[in-house]
Write a protein that holds these residues in place. Structure first.
Motif, PDB file in Angstrom:
ATOM      1  N   LEU A  19       0.834  -1.213   0.000  1.00 34.36           N
ATOM      2  CA  LEU A  19       0.000   0.000   0.000  1.00 34.36           C
ATOM      3  C   LEU A  19       0.864   1.256   0.000  1.00 34.36           C
ATOM      4  CD1 LEU A  19      -2.784  -1.061   2.548  1.00 34.36           C
ATOM      5  CD2 LEU A  19      -2.978  -0.877   0.064  1.00 34.36           C
ATOM      6  N   ALA A  20       1.975   1.220   0.735  1.00 29.46           N
ATOM      7  CA  ALA A  20       2.850   2.395   0.787  1.00 29.46           C
ATOM      8  C   ALA A  20       3.447   2.694  -0.583  1.00 29.46           C
ATOM      9  CB  ALA A  20       3.962   2.175   1.807  1.00 29.46           C
ATOM     10  N   THR A  21       3.839   1.649  -1.318  1.00 32.66           N
ATOM     11  CA  THR A  21       4.415   1.880  -2.658  1.00 32.66           C
ATOM     12  C   THR A  21       3.365   2.416  -3.622  1.00 32.66           C
ATOM     13  OG1 THR A  21       4.025  -0.456  -3.180  1.00 32.66           O
ATOM     14  CG2 THR A  21       6.212   0.135  -2.373  1.00 32.66           C
ATOM     15  N   VAL A  22       2.121   1.932  -3.478  1.00 30.94           N
ATOM     16  CA  VAL A  22       1.049   2.462  -4.342  1.00 30.94           C
ATOM     17  C   VAL A  22       0.806   3.944  -4.046  1.00 30.94           C
ATOM     18  CG1 VAL A  22      -1.423   2.320  -4.834  1.00 30.94           C
ATOM     19  CG2 VAL A  22      -0.062   0.234  -4.675  1.00 30.94           C
ATOM     20  N   VAL A  23       0.741   4.265  -2.727  1.00 35.07           N
ATOM     21  CA  VAL A  23       0.540   5.679  -2.356  1.00 35.07           C
ATOM     22  C   VAL A  23       1.704   6.529  -2.836  1.00 35.07           C
ATOM     23  CG1 VAL A  23       0.375   7.245  -0.377  1.00 35.07           C
ATOM     24  CG2 VAL A  23      -0.916   5.113  -0.383  1.00 35.07           C
ATOM     25  N   TRP A  24       2.926   5.989  -2.667  1.00 31.50           N
ATOM     26  CA  TRP A  24       4.124   6.733  -3.127  1.00 31.50           C
ATOM     27  C   TRP A  24       4.078   6.966  -4.628  1.00 31.50           C
ATOM     28  CZ3 TRP A  24       7.966   4.857  -6.433  1.00 31.50           C
ATOM     29  CH2 TRP A  24       9.086   5.698  -6.593  1.00 31.50           C
ATOM     30  N   LEU A  25       3.658   5.942  -5.392  1.00 30.58           N
ATOM     31  CA  LEU A  25       3.585   6.077  -6.845  1.00 30.58           C
ATOM     32  C   LEU A  25       2.544   7.110  -7.238  1.00 30.58           C
ATOM     33  CD1 LEU A  25       4.618   5.003  -9.562  1.00 30.58           C
ATOM     34  CD2 LEU A  25       2.851   3.251  -9.464  1.00 30.58           C
ATOM     35  N   ILE A  29       3.192  10.726  -9.176  1.00 31.39           N
ATOM     36  CA  ILE A  29       2.499  11.141 -10.411  1.00 31.39           C
ATOM     37  C   ILE A  29       1.759  12.451 -10.181  1.00 31.39           C
ATOM     38  CG2 ILE A  29       0.680  10.503 -12.024  1.00 31.39           C
ATOM     39  CD1 ILE A  29       1.487   7.603 -11.615  1.00 31.39           C
ATOM     40  N   GLY A  30       1.129  12.564  -9.000  1.00 32.72           N
ATOM     41  CA  GLY A  30       0.395  13.805  -8.710  1.00 32.72           C
ATOM     42  C   GLY A  30       1.302  15.007  -8.632  1.00 32.72           C
ATOM     43  N   LEU A  31       2.470  14.865  -7.990  1.00 31.38           N
ATOM     44  CA  LEU A  31       3.406  15.988  -7.908  1.00 31.38           C
ATOM     45  C   LEU A  31       3.915  16.390  -9.283  1.00 31.38           C
ATOM     46  CD1 LEU A  31       5.452  14.955  -4.729  1.00 31.38           C
ATOM     47  CD2 LEU A  31       3.895  16.900  -4.965  1.00 31.38           C
ATOM     48  N   ILE A  32       4.236  15.392 -10.119  1.00 31.67           N
ATOM     49  CA  ILE A  32       4.710  15.716 -11.477  1.00 31.67           C
ATOM     50  C   ILE A  32       3.606  16.430 -12.259  1.00 31.67           C
ATOM     51  CG2 ILE A  32       5.441  14.718 -13.675  1.00 31.67           C
ATOM     52  CD1 ILE A  32       6.838  12.515 -12.067  1.00 31.67           C
ATOM     53  N   ALA A  33       2.382  15.929 -12.106  1.00 30.72           N
ATOM     54  CA  ALA A  33       1.267  16.533 -12.855  1.00 30.72           C
ATOM     55  C   ALA A  33       1.008  17.967 -12.408  1.00 30.72           C
ATOM     56  CB  ALA A  33       0.010  15.685 -12.677  1.00 30.72           C
TER      57      ALA A  33
END
Length: 724
Positions: A19-25, A29-33
């Motif tokens: 779950l942590a890796t999914v949240v991190w991913l 993506i959100g920060l880049i966007a």
């Protein structure tokens, strides 16, 4: 059973990391966007959309790599202390420390070595303490050995019970007598009636024993010094037993006898004596009634003969009546005398003896009385006789004495060998020939030894043994001999007699600690495990599928009473399965078709095993498998094994949740138990019993004290889900 059990903590860690890796991913993506304008975000979404599957697969592969790394780290670092703790508890419970073979970090391995060294030092101290205790209690042990020798050598059956009727001591004679009282004495050695901790009420009526105890207590209250009670009862097998009861009293601090803590039963099987007495009563009654009629006829005839004017034909007729009645009375008295004599002979005790012992006793007696050398030849040391050794040696001594007196025989030889279902005992000599008439006169004369005499003849001795005797000459060797054809002891009697001889005058069957136990009013489920008696059993079968027709081919069991494994009270019986034993299974259990073809079916064996296990808790390794075979026989036997059941496989998983294997061999290795007779029913039962005795203190240390707690803990394990 060697199934891998995944630790819940490891699963939880993998889920959290995933779950942590999914949240991190997603955050990445959100920060880049957030740094892109709408056109750039559209282009980025257009580029990533077809590649989401690739991104997901990359995430999955990464998570698998992380999980594998976590599992390795967890097993090496997180599980190592748990395994070390379990192995340390085993060392605490084991009577002697065994190498731990710990697999973990360098630090935990070093700690395991230190713990093992401490345990080894503890064992050394224990041995020193045991040596000192043994030296201090040497006098007590000597008294105990004297009691053991006394109990072993008694010819009367003795059973000692506590007030609840639980057997705490019995001698070898009692064991043999209880076997004779068994409904099925040939099954498993008739083991279902007698045993330490078994109830005497399996043989005697409870009310009868209670009445005798009450009678003794009343006599004690009136000041009787050594009260006792007697009663006669009939057993389930139809035997008539005469029982004498005496109390066992506690001794207080001042040395005076206090209240009753148990009772001693001395047993005597009077079935045959009762039948003989009944026969004698019938003979006496027949003699009385017949003599009364004869006397009446004689009296009438004598009165008629008193008339002086009685005619000659009538006189002769009445004389004939007197003669006939006197002859009839004489015949009846002779018949009664012969039958009474046969009854007297039948009361001579026949005992199982080694033939070699009989010949040695005869050799000493002949040499001492006749001053002639006697040698033994062709002595078969395996021959067991069922004889009255005194009368037999007396008869041989008498014949030797006549040979010395009348033919001056210089030396004798004794020879013994088996011949079919009989034994041939020969008294051999060299010298002058003798006639058959002389032999017959010696055989029928009462035996006399100087001033001593006995009404018995050599023929009486032979008839008592149901044997034969004759005289033969060996003309070529110029020898002659008397041959006695004697009965052999049965195979079972030889085995039992051998067991008694090998007991070294020590009774195997006692547990005085049971004087302290009483029946609990609480339900069995709430009783402490340390208070219960256990029947540890195992079965060998034709296969592993009870519901598909596989059958039991052997049952083995042992009992645990008061925390002690009673090896001498084991139950072992081969069973005819009524079907072929698959060839593939024979190398496993070693039981072939020939071994079981003459054995009883399971419908005859299970009732004996049911009686053997009565009032106990059943214990087995992977008990669900064995119990399924028993349950499938309920319709055929009418027996429901509703005993409480404990499973050492499940309880091992309770005590050692971090161990990967709970196979019987693996558990035995952890507990440093020597495995003998693996894949035999009795051998596996013995190993399982040893395992159970090691598990008991570990369960108690976990707070699992009662039967209910043990069963509830077992049902929570992973292995409890296995079904057959």
């Amino acid at each position: 059973m060697n199934r891998f059990k995944i630790d819940r903590r490891l699963i939880l860690a993998i889920v959290v990391i995933g779950l942590a890796t999914v949240v991190w991913l997603l955050l990445t993506i959100g920060l880049i966007a957030s740094t892109l304008d709408s056109a750039q975000r559209a282009v980025l979404a257009e580029q990533l959309a077809p590649r989401f599957v690739l991104i997901g697969m990359t995430w999955v592969f990464g998570l698998v790599a992380i999980a594998s790394t976590l599992r390795w780290l967890f097993r090496r670092y997180a599980s190592a202390p748990g395994r070390l703790l379990e192995q340390t508890k085993v060392l605490l419970a084991a009577p002697r420390a065994a190498p731990m073979n710990h697999l973990g970090t360098t630090e935990t391995q070093a700690l395991a070595e230190v713990i093992f060294e401490l345990a080894a030092q503890r064992d050394t101290l224990r041995a020193d303490v045991a040596t000192q205790i043994a030296q201090a209690s040497l006098s007590v042990q000597q008294e105990k050995n004297r009691l053991a020798a006394l109990m072993s050598e008694l010819t009367q059956s003795v059973v000692v019970c506590n007030l609840d009727g639980r057997i705490i001591l019995y001698n070898s004679r009692a064991r043999l007598q209880f076997k004779a009282l068994s409904v099925a004495p040939t099954l498993a050695g008739g083991a279902e009636l007698v045993g330490i901790g078994r109830s005497i009420y399996a043989v005697f009526d409870r009310q009868l024993v209670a009445h005798a105890l009450e009678s003794i207590q009343q006599r004690l209250s009136r000041g009787a010094g050594s009260p006792s009670a007697q009663f006669v009862t009939t057993t389930q097998a139809g035997q008539l037993l005469k029982v004498q009861m005496a109390p066992v009293r506690n001794v207080d601090a001042l040395g005076s006898a206090a209240e009753i803590s148990g009772f001693v039963l001395m047993l005597d099987n009077v079935t045959r004596a009762f039948e003989e007495e009944h026969l004698r009563d019938q003979l006496l009654h027949g003699l009385t009634e017949g003599s009364r009629s004869s006397l009446a006829n004689i009296q009438a005839a004598v009165e008629m003969l008193a008339f002086p004017d009685l005619e000659a034909p009538m006189h002769e007729r009445f004389l004939t009546v007197v003669r006939e009645e006197v002859h009839s009375m004489s015949a009846r008295i002779n018949d009664m005398t012969q039958q009474a004599t046969q009854g007297l002979k039948a009361r001579w005790p026949l005992e199982e003896m080694l033939g070699a012992d009989v010949l040695l006793a005869t050799q000493r007696r002949i040499e001492a009385r006749n001053q002639r050398p006697v040698t033994l030849e062709n002595l078969d040391a395996s021959v067991w006789l069922k004889v009255d050794s005194f009368s037999l040696t007396q008869a041989l001594d008498y014949l030797a004495m006549r040979l010395v007196d009348e033919f001056d025989v210089k030396f004798f030889r004794l020879r013994l060998q088996a011949s079919g279902n009989r034994a041939q005992l020969d008294l051999i000599w060299s010298g002058q020939a003798m006639s058959t008439e002389t032999v017959m006169s010696w055989e029928m004369d009462s035996m006399r030894f100087g001033a001593e005499s006995t009404p018995l003849t050599v023929r009486d001795v032979i008839e008592r043994h149901g044997g034969e005797m004759w005289f033969e000459r060996e003309r070529v060797r110029h020898e002659a001999f008397f041959r006695f054809l004697l009965p052999l002891a049965s195979v079972q009697e030889q085995l039992e007699a051998t067991q008694i001889l090998q007991s070294d005058s020590r009774p195997e069957y006692y547990d005085f600690d049971l004087f302290q136990t009483t029946d609990q009013s609480s339900a069995l489920e709430d009783r402490r495990l340390s208070e219960l008696s256990f029947t540890v059993f195992d079965t060998e079968t034709t296969g592993l599928n009870p519901s598909e027709g596989d059958q039991i081919i052997q049952i083995g069991a042992a009992r645990i009473v008061n925390g002690k494994l009673l090896r001498q009270e084991s139950f072992e019986q081969l069973v005819n399965p009524g079907r072929l034993i698959p060839a593939a299974t024979v190398p496993i259990h070693g039981i072939t078709q020939d071994m079981v073809k003459s054995k009883p079916p399971i419908t005859q064996v299970l009732p004996a095993f049911y009686s053997y296990a009565q009032d106990t808790v059943l214990v087995a390794h992977n008990a669900a498998f064995d119990m399924k075979f028993l349950q499938l026989q309920e319709r055929n036997t009418g027996l429901v094994f509703n005993h409480p059941v404990l499973d050492t496989l499940l309880l091992s998983a309770v005590v050692h949740p971090n161990q990967e294997s709970h196979r019987l061999e693996a558990i035995a290795e952890r507990f440093n138990i020597t495995v003998l007779g693996r894949h035999t029913a009795l051998g596996d039962a013995m190993v399982t019993a040893e395992v159970w005795l090691r598990l008991l203190p570990l369960l108690q240390a976990m707070g699992i004290i009662t039967l209910r707690q043990a069963r509830e803990a077992a049902q929570k394990t992973y292995y409890a889900r296995l079904k057959y």
